[in-house]
Design an enzyme around this catalytic site. Sequence first.
Site: not given
Length: 440
Positions: A78, A81, A306
């Site tokens: 992404h 990110e 994450e």
Amino acid sequence: LAAAGEQQPEEDISFEYHRYEELRKALVSVWLQCQSISRIYTIGQSFEGRELLVLELSGNPGGHEAGEPEFKYIANMHGNEAVGRELVIFLARHLCNEYQRGNQTIIDLIHSTRIHLMPSMNPDGFEKAASQPGDLKDWFVGRSNAQGIDLNRNFPDLDRIVYVNEKEGGANNHLLKNMKKAVDQNTKLAPETKSVIHWLMDIPFVLSANLHGGDIVANYPYDETRSGSVHEYSASPDDATFKSLARAYSSYNPVMSNPHRAPCRKNDDDSSFDEGITNGGAWYSVPGGMQDFNYLSSNCFEITLELSCDKFPAEDTLKMYWDQNKDSLINYIEQVHRGVKGFVRDLQGNPISNASISVEGIDHDITSAKDGDYWRLLAPGNYKVSASAPGYLTVIKKVAVPSSPAARVDFELESLVERKEEEKEELMDWWKMMSETLNF
């Protein structure tokens, strides 16, 4: 890993965001500094023609070495990110620096592992996100590739196939076998997705993580729920191993593993988080994700990391994120050396590739690579492991797996043709003996 309280020399790392040209220069500078253990290559191009660059670190860069496991980090799928992208660049520099400083842990890691670092799977999206003025970046701008495709929903959905196979019987691994052509002809796949699929098919990866942002947790398969509901714990056959891999990352990150950490945003539902790890489906269902695709199309176990509440935080926070994640990033690579490993050969010592390695009680097989070498990640415990290949007799062995290093288990398979010849000879010998005894 450094002992607690040990004084670390100051890192020679510039903690800043790297645009595409700067990323190229950063990788080249690591390669120039550590030429004997590194190589830069590309696995393809983005939609707008940027290279999908990889830095390889290994005692003998440039090819697979028999018996040496392959590891990868993929960041920035992404494009907005951004923390993972920078951490992978910092990690490359750090490993090179420490190797040259004589850090024995890093020297051993690089000589026993082939490490592939891809800072950006979506360089087009990153350029779009980074081009926004000011420090506050939009939550969505640059997430997708230049065609508007979310790359983490773009992989062939193999979960649906394996869920049917669980009920009706069918393959539990390598669900894309002999599908190279089908991948190339699939118009729905982004060029970035295709490149990663080919990469996965070409190199016998054992372990991987893909780096994201927007929360702080280590997420493990399955990512897509069986029933189709939004939240549902979706265990893979290797649930115990995946939990232990995710913990190997989270436990070294003080923020991720903090049980009292407040959610990133007030209304976030992180009820599935436990010690900084979560099952993907329990958090929220993701069809067409890269993580499950790795597990179901190849021998590679992948988790999703994450790493930050903000997707594109201010540049002056990057050193903080590096300090939080540095030990985790290295400890996770070391997990590639656990479980069982070895070679599958015939009685003449020739390698048998594509032999199936099965573990009793775990409905997910892996296969041997071209040199007959295999690596089967497992949580510590006692297992029955078997090796089988068409035209050979299956061999089963009992093995006690420690937490590390991997237990070495080699298999020698007897070919059925040889066995038939042997039986024929035995029969002839018996007949000869009977004839002589009974004076036929």
